[in-house]
Design a protein around this motif. Structure first.
Motif, short mmCIF file in Angstrom:
data_model
loop_
_atom_site.label_atom_id
_atom_site.label_comp_id
_atom_site.label_asym_id
_atom_site.label_seq_id
_atom_site.Cartn_x
_atom_site.Cartn_y
_atom_site.Cartn_z
N MET A 150 18.06 2.73 9.04
CA MET A 150 17.81 3.72 7.99
C MET A 150 17.22 3.06 6.75
O MET A 150 16.28 3.59 6.14
CB MET A 150 19.11 4.44 7.66
N ALA A 151 17.75 1.89 6.38
CA ALA A 151 17.24 1.19 5.21
C ALA A 151 15.78 0.77 5.41
O ALA A 151 14.94 0.91 4.50
CB ALA A 151 18.10 -0.04 4.91
N PHE A 152 15.46 0.28 6.61
CA PHE A 152 14.07 -0.11 6.90
C PHE A 152 13.14 1.11 6.79
O PHE A 152 12.05 1.02 6.21
CB PHE A 152 13.99 -0.70 8.31
N SER A 153 13.58 2.25 7.33
CA SER A 153 12.76 3.46 7.27
C SER A 153 12.55 3.92 5.84
O SER A 153 11.45 4.35 5.46
CB SER A 153 13.42 4.58 8.09
N VAL A 154 13.60 3.83 5.02
CA VAL A 154 13.49 4.22 3.62
C VAL A 154 12.51 3.31 2.88
O VAL A 154 11.70 3.76 2.07
CB VAL A 154 14.87 4.18 2.94
N ILE A 155 12.55 2.01 3.18
CA ILE A 155 11.62 1.07 2.52
C ILE A 155 10.18 1.40 2.90
O ILE A 155 9.28 1.43 2.04
CB ILE A 155 11.97 -0.39 2.92
N VAL A 156 9.94 1.68 4.20
CA VAL A 156 8.59 2.03 4.64
C VAL A 156 8.12 3.32 3.96
O VAL A 156 6.98 3.41 3.48
CB VAL A 156 8.55 2.19 6.18
N GLU A 157 8.99 4.33 3.90
CA GLU A 157 8.62 5.58 3.24
C GLU A 157 8.36 5.36 1.76
O GLU A 157 7.44 5.95 1.16
CB GLU A 157 9.72 6.62 3.43
N GLY A 158 9.15 4.48 1.12
CA GLY A 158 8.92 4.16 -0.29
C GLY A 158 7.55 3.52 -0.50
O GLY A 158 6.84 3.85 -1.46
N LEU A 159 7.16 2.63 0.41
CA LEU A 159 5.83 2.01 0.31
C LEU A 159 4.73 3.06 0.51
O LEU A 159 3.69 3.02 -0.18
CB LEU A 159 5.70 0.90 1.35
N ASN A 160 4.94 4.00 1.44
CA ASN A 160 3.97 5.08 1.62
C ASN A 160 3.83 5.93 0.37
O ASN A 160 2.72 6.32 -0.01
CB ASN A 160 4.40 5.97 2.80
N MET A 161 4.95 6.22 -0.28
CA MET A 161 4.91 7.02 -1.51
C MET A 161 4.16 6.28 -2.61
O MET A 161 3.37 6.89 -3.35
CB MET A 161 6.33 7.36 -1.95
N LEU A 162 4.39 4.98 -2.73
CA LEU A 162 3.68 4.19 -3.74
C LEU A 162 2.18 4.16 -3.44
O LEU A 162 1.35 4.23 -4.36
CB LEU A 162 4.24 2.76 -3.79
N THR A 163 1.82 4.06 -2.15
CA THR A 163 0.41 4.05 -1.76
C THR A 163 -0.26 5.37 -2.12
O THR A 163 -1.37 5.40 -2.66
CB THR A 163 0.27 3.80 -0.25
N ARG A 164 0.42 6.49 -1.83
CA ARG A 164 -0.14 7.80 -2.16
C ARG A 164 -0.29 7.97 -3.66
O ARG A 164 -1.28 8.51 -4.14
CB ARG A 164 0.75 8.91 -1.57
N ARG A 165 0.71 7.50 -4.41
CA ARG A 165 0.64 7.62 -5.87
C ARG A 165 -0.51 6.80 -6.44
O ARG A 165 -1.24 7.26 -7.32
CB ARG A 165 1.97 7.17 -6.48
N ALA A 166 -0.68 5.58 -5.91
CA ALA A 166 -1.80 4.74 -6.38
C ALA A 166 -3.13 5.36 -6.04
O ALA A 166 -4.08 5.31 -6.84
CB ALA A 166 -1.68 3.34 -5.75
N ALA A 167 -3.24 5.96 -4.84
CA ALA A 167 -4.50 6.62 -4.45
C ALA A 167 -4.81 7.80 -5.34
O ALA A 167 -5.97 8.02 -5.70
CB ALA A 167 -4.40 7.04 -2.98
N ARG A 168 -3.78 8.56 -5.72
CA ARG A 168 -4.02 9.70 -6.60
C ARG A 168 -4.48 9.25 -7.97
O ARG A 168 -5.34 9.87 -8.60
CB ARG A 168 -2.76 10.57 -6.71
N ARG A 169 -3.88 8.16 -8.47
CA ARG A 169 -4.30 7.63 -9.77
C ARG A 169 -5.74 7.15 -9.72
O ARG A 169 -6.49 7.26 -10.71
CB ARG A 169 -3.39 6.48 -10.21
N GLY A 170 -6.15 6.62 -8.54
CA GLY A 170 -7.53 6.11 -8.41
C GLY A 170 -8.52 7.21 -8.06
O GLY A 170 -9.72 6.92 -7.91
N GLY A 171 -8.04 8.43 -7.89
CA GLY A 171 -8.95 9.52 -7.58
C GLY A 171 -9.31 9.63 -6.12
O GLY A 171 -10.21 10.39 -5.74
N ASN A 172 -8.63 8.89 -5.23
CA ASN A 172 -8.90 8.96 -3.80
C ASN A 172 -7.86 9.83 -3.12
O ASN A 172 -6.65 9.52 -3.18
CB ASN A 172 -8.85 7.55 -3.16
N PRO A 173 -8.26 10.92 -2.50
CA PRO A 173 -7.28 11.77 -1.83
C PRO A 173 -6.64 11.08 -0.65
O PRO A 173 -7.31 10.39 0.13
CB PRO A 173 -8.11 12.99 -1.37
N VAL A 174 -5.34 11.21 -0.52
CA VAL A 174 -4.60 10.63 0.61
C VAL A 174 -3.81 11.71 1.26
O VAL A 174 -3.11 12.49 0.60
CB VAL A 174 -3.65 9.50 0.13
#
Length: 250
Positions: free
Chosen positions: A224-248
């Motif tokens: 469960m902890a590993f899955s949460v870490i992966v999902e957290g990284l995905n959320m950070l990636t999506r947030r960075a893409a939105r800030r850069g103007g790239n739709p994810v």
């Protein structure tokens, strides 16, 4: 009072308390995630009240079960034999609870993958669940997690005061985290699917333990902890893409 002072002077008791508090908090947060998923389907003005009722029921059930610790300990005696395998009341409760969790997770996953048409909603405000139905489902979830919680506590320490303290700490954490966690889940729909996958995994674990196959909880929580870490990284990636103007895509 003398017995409590004796317990407080024993370092092993403090170690057991810290370990049990950590375990109860984890089980409490699991319980709270699913309470949040259910209450988020209610009209906005009913959600917070339903969450508080759900947490209150969790506390009442845990304390009530603590009052029957002696019965729970004896619940390991075989009461039924099927194809040469003996089942105790504890086994039957775990299997029934696991089946309920698997059914609930499957139903919610289907609802998320294939949501009902707008005209089929519970009301015009986007609610998809009645208040009474929500409370009944929360009650059943609380019962399953309370049984697992108290069985875990009995396995970790023989001291009822330690169990009571751990339960009170866990429920306090649930109360403090209830609204922020519900809002976080509402803002991040992919977390709902992850939580439902956890629900199904926990359900299968309960069924396996009820059938006599011991599954170390450390493995479950590590996954469960590993899955949460992966999902957290995905959320950070999506947030960075939105800030850069790239739709994810979510």
């Amino acid at each position: 009072m003398d017995a409590l002072m004796t317990l407080a002077a024993d370092p092993a008791v403090w170690i057991a308390l810290v370990s049990l508090v950590a375990m109860e908090v984890v089980l409490g947060i699991d319980n709270l995630i699913f309470i949040s998923i259910i209450t988020n389907k209610l009209p906005a003005h009913q959600q917070e009240k339903a969450r508080r009722i759900g947490i209150g029921l969790a506390l009442v059930m845990r304390l009530a079960l603590l009052g029957t610790v002696a019965l729970i300990v004896r619940a390991t005696a075989p009461v039924l034999e099927v194809f040469g395998h003996a089942f105790s009341w504890r086994d039957l409760i775990l299997i029934a609870g696991g089946l309920f969790l698997v059914w609930k997770a499957t139903k919610e996953i289907h609802h998320n993958v294939d949501p009902p048409a707008e005209g089929d909603m519970f009301d015009g405000k986007g609610a998809t669940l009645g208040y009474g139905a929500a409370i009944v489902q929360i009650l059943l979830l609380d019962l399953v997690f309370s049984v697992d919680s108290i069985i875990t506590a009995v396995g970790m320490t023989p001291h009822v005061p330690i169990m009571v303290i751990a339960v009170l700490v866990a429920v306090t954490v649930m109360l403090l985290a209830a609204n922020p966690l519900a809002e976080f889940i509402k803002r991040n729909p992919t977390v709902v699917m992850l939580a439902l996958a956890f629900l199904m995994m926990i359900g299968m674990t309960l069924i396996a333990e009820g059938m006599g196959a011991h599954v170390p909880k450390g493995y479950i929580y590590a996954a469960m902890a590993f899955s949460v870490i992966v999902e957290g990284l995905n959320m950070l990636t999506r947030r960075a893409a939105r800030r850069g103007g790239n739709p994810v895509k979510d």
